[in-house]
Write a protein that holds these residues in place. Structure first.
Motif, PDB file in Angstrom:
ATOM      1  N   SER A  39      -5.379   0.543  21.036  1.00 49.23           N
ATOM      2  CA  SER A  39      -5.015  -0.791  20.547  1.00 49.23           C
ATOM      3  C   SER A  39      -6.112  -1.805  20.822  1.00 49.23           C
ATOM      4  CB  SER A  39      -3.720  -1.268  21.209  1.00 49.23           C
ATOM      5  OG  SER A  39      -2.650  -0.437  20.847  1.00 49.23           O
ATOM      6  N   ALA A  40      -6.669  -1.764  22.014  1.00 50.71           N
ATOM      7  CA  ALA A  40      -7.731  -2.708  22.364  1.00 50.71           C
ATOM      8  C   ALA A  40      -8.961  -2.498  21.485  1.00 50.71           C
ATOM      9  CB  ALA A  40      -8.107  -2.568  23.841  1.00 50.71           C
ATOM     10  N   ALA A  41      -9.305  -1.247  21.219  1.00 50.75           N
ATOM     11  CA  ALA A  41     -10.473  -0.963  20.390  1.00 50.75           C
ATOM     12  C   ALA A  41     -10.245  -1.418  18.957  1.00 50.75           C
ATOM     13  CB  ALA A  41     -10.789   0.531  20.422  1.00 50.75           C
TER      14      ALA A  41
ATOM     15  N   TYR B 220     -12.548  -4.229  17.370  1.00 47.77           N
ATOM     16  CA  TYR B 220     -13.544  -3.779  16.409  1.00 47.77           C
ATOM     17  C   TYR B 220     -13.011  -3.546  15.004  1.00 47.77           C
ATOM     18  CZ  TYR B 220     -15.930  -2.633  20.773  1.00 47.77           C
ATOM     19  OH  TYR B 220     -16.490  -2.686  22.008  1.00 47.77           O
ATOM     20  N   GLY B 221     -11.705  -3.425  14.855  1.00 51.33           N
ATOM     21  CA  GLY B 221     -11.155  -3.081  13.551  1.00 51.33           C
ATOM     22  C   GLY B 221     -11.588  -1.686  13.148  1.00 51.33           C
ATOM     23  N   ALA B 222     -11.671  -1.447  11.870  1.00 50.78           N
ATOM     24  CA  ALA B 222     -12.045  -0.127  11.367  1.00 50.78           C
ATOM     25  C   ALA B 222     -13.491   0.220  11.691  1.00 50.78           C
ATOM     26  CB  ALA B 222     -11.811  -0.048   9.866  1.00 50.78           C
ATOM     27  N   ALA B 223     -14.291  -0.766  12.065  1.00 50.71           N
ATOM     28  CA  ALA B 223     -15.691  -0.514  12.421  1.00 50.71           C
ATOM     29  C   ALA B 223     -15.815   0.214  13.755  1.00 50.71           C
ATOM     30  CB  ALA B 223     -16.459  -1.832  12.472  1.00 50.71           C
ATOM     31  N   VAL B 224     -14.703   0.506  14.393  1.00 48.25           N
ATOM     32  CA  VAL B 224     -14.727   1.194  15.683  1.00 48.25           C
ATOM     33  C   VAL B 224     -15.449   2.536  15.589  1.00 48.25           C
ATOM     34  CG1 VAL B 224     -12.514   2.375  15.474  1.00 48.25           C
ATOM     35  CG2 VAL B 224     -13.327   1.730  17.720  1.00 48.25           C
ATOM     36  N   LEU B 225     -15.454   3.152  14.421  1.00 50.48           N
ATOM     37  CA  LEU B 225     -16.115   4.447  14.257  1.00 50.48           C
ATOM     38  C   LEU B 225     -17.637   4.324  14.199  1.00 50.48           C
ATOM     39  CD1 LEU B 225     -13.753   6.138  11.670  1.00 50.48           C
ATOM     40  CD2 LEU B 225     -14.008   6.700  14.079  1.00 50.48           C
TER      41      LEU B 225
ATOM     42  N   ALA C 272     -21.878  -3.943  25.834  1.00 51.25           N
ATOM     43  CA  ALA C 272     -21.573  -4.044  27.261  1.00 51.25           C
ATOM     44  C   ALA C 272     -20.756  -5.285  27.581  1.00 51.25           C
ATOM     45  CB  ALA C 272     -22.861  -4.047  28.071  1.00 51.25           C
ATOM     46  N   ALA C 273     -20.851  -6.309  26.734  1.00 47.22           N
ATOM     47  CA  ALA C 273     -20.137  -7.541  27.011  1.00 47.22           C
ATOM     48  C   ALA C 273     -18.659  -7.455  26.615  1.00 47.22           C
ATOM     49  CB  ALA C 273     -20.792  -8.701  26.271  1.00 47.22           C
ATOM     50  N   VAL C 274     -18.300  -6.443  25.844  1.00 47.29           N
ATOM     51  CA  VAL C 274     -16.916  -6.306  25.393  1.00 47.29           C
ATOM     52  C   VAL C 274     -16.102  -5.658  26.499  1.00 47.29           C
ATOM     53  CG1 VAL C 274     -15.420  -5.243  23.663  1.00 47.29           C
ATOM     54  CG2 VAL C 274     -17.610  -6.195  22.995  1.00 47.29           C
ATOM     55  N   ASP C 275     -14.847  -6.002  26.538  1.00 48.41           N
ATOM     56  CA  ASP C 275     -13.937  -5.483  27.548  1.00 48.41           C
ATOM     57  C   ASP C 275     -14.027  -3.969  27.670  1.00 48.41           C
ATOM     58  OD1 ASP C 275     -10.446  -4.984  27.709  1.00 48.41           O
ATOM     59  OD2 ASP C 275     -11.705  -5.642  29.354  1.00 48.41           O
ATOM     60  N   ALA C 276     -14.009  -3.472  28.882  1.00 46.12           N
ATOM     61  CA  ALA C 276     -14.118  -2.031  29.140  1.00 46.12           C
ATOM     62  C   ALA C 276     -12.992  -1.246  28.484  1.00 46.12           C
ATOM     63  CB  ALA C 276     -14.140  -1.774  30.640  1.00 46.12           C
ATOM     64  N   THR C 277     -11.824  -1.853  28.361  1.00 48.45           N
ATOM     65  CA  THR C 277     -10.692  -1.168  27.734  1.00 48.45           C
ATOM     66  C   THR C 277     -10.991  -0.867  26.274  1.00 48.45           C
ATOM     67  OG1 THR C 277      -9.153  -2.237  29.243  1.00 48.45           O
ATOM     68  CG2 THR C 277      -8.225  -1.343  27.215  1.00 48.45           C
ATOM     69  N   ALA C 278     -11.527  -1.859  25.557  1.00 52.28           N
ATOM     70  CA  ALA C 278     -11.870  -1.660  24.147  1.00 52.28           C
ATOM     71  C   ALA C 278     -12.975  -0.619  24.008  1.00 52.28           C
ATOM     72  CB  ALA C 278     -12.289  -2.975  23.501  1.00 52.28           C
ATOM     73  N   ASN C 279     -13.953  -0.660  24.909  1.00 50.27           N
ATOM     74  CA  ASN C 279     -15.031   0.334  24.848  1.00 50.27           C
ATOM     75  C   ASN C 279     -14.498   1.745  25.061  1.00 50.27           C
ATOM     76  OD1 ASN C 279     -17.199  -1.327  24.227  1.00 50.27           O
ATOM     77  ND2 ASN C 279     -17.708  -1.712  26.364  1.00 50.27           N
ATOM     78  N   LEU C 280     -13.575   1.911  25.991  1.00 49.49           N
ATOM     79  CA  LEU C 280     -13.007   3.233  26.230  1.00 49.49           C
ATOM     80  C   LEU C 280     -12.197   3.684  25.016  1.00 49.49           C
ATOM     81  CD1 LEU C 280     -12.491   5.734  27.868  1.00 49.49           C
ATOM     82  CD2 LEU C 280     -10.721   4.488  29.133  1.00 49.49           C
TER      83      LEU C 280
END
Length: 138
Positions: free
Chosen positions: A17-19, A23-28, A34-42
């Motif tokens: 959910s965080a990702a 990032y939306g669909a651009a997550v792929l 590095a500045a984005v929340d670690a949860t979204a990065n994971l």
């Protein structure tokens, strides 16, 4: 479905959910920031790992679910569809399941302690009555 798989999919939920929210669909295709929340990065790493390990037809289904979840971030149905795609991938690929499990932080250990006469140690069990001459009316 095994309890272990259900727990793994549930653990990935907040990260997915965080990702998708970040990032939306651009997550792929998005590089990690590095500045984005670690949860979204994971969450991004989980989605990318699953996507790269799928066949083309399965990648397409995952991409559709991801795009729908990104387009409707408040939609519980879209989130469930994305989780189903992740769940299917994990169920079908033992090595992928191990890799995703290794990415997740350890689950917090729950310790329940009961001390004293007639104490009850339990988690999520509903109504408990412990005593003499107790009457329960429903």
């Amino acid at each position: 479905m095994s309890t272990e798989l259900v727990q793994l999919v549930e653990q990935t939920g907040p990260y997915l959910s965080a990702a998708v929210t970040a990032y939306g669909a651009a997550v792929l295709t998005r590089a990690q920031d590095a500045a984005v929340d670690a949860t979204a990065n994971l969450g991004q790493r989980i989605i990318q790992t699953v996507w790269h390990r799928r066949r083309r037809s399965d990648q397409a289904a995952l991409t559709v679910a991801l795009e729908e979840a990104a387009a409707e971030p408040e939609s519980a149905e879209a989130a469930v569809d994305l989780r189903r795609q992740i769940e299917r991938a994990l169920r079908e690929d033992d090595r992928l399941r191990e890799d995703v499990a290794a990415m997740l932080p350890p689950a917090p250990q729950v310790v329940i302690t009961a001390t004293g006469e007639r104490s009850i140690a339990a988690q999520n069990i509903g109504t408990v009555i412990n005593g003499d001459n107790t009457t329960v009316q429903r």
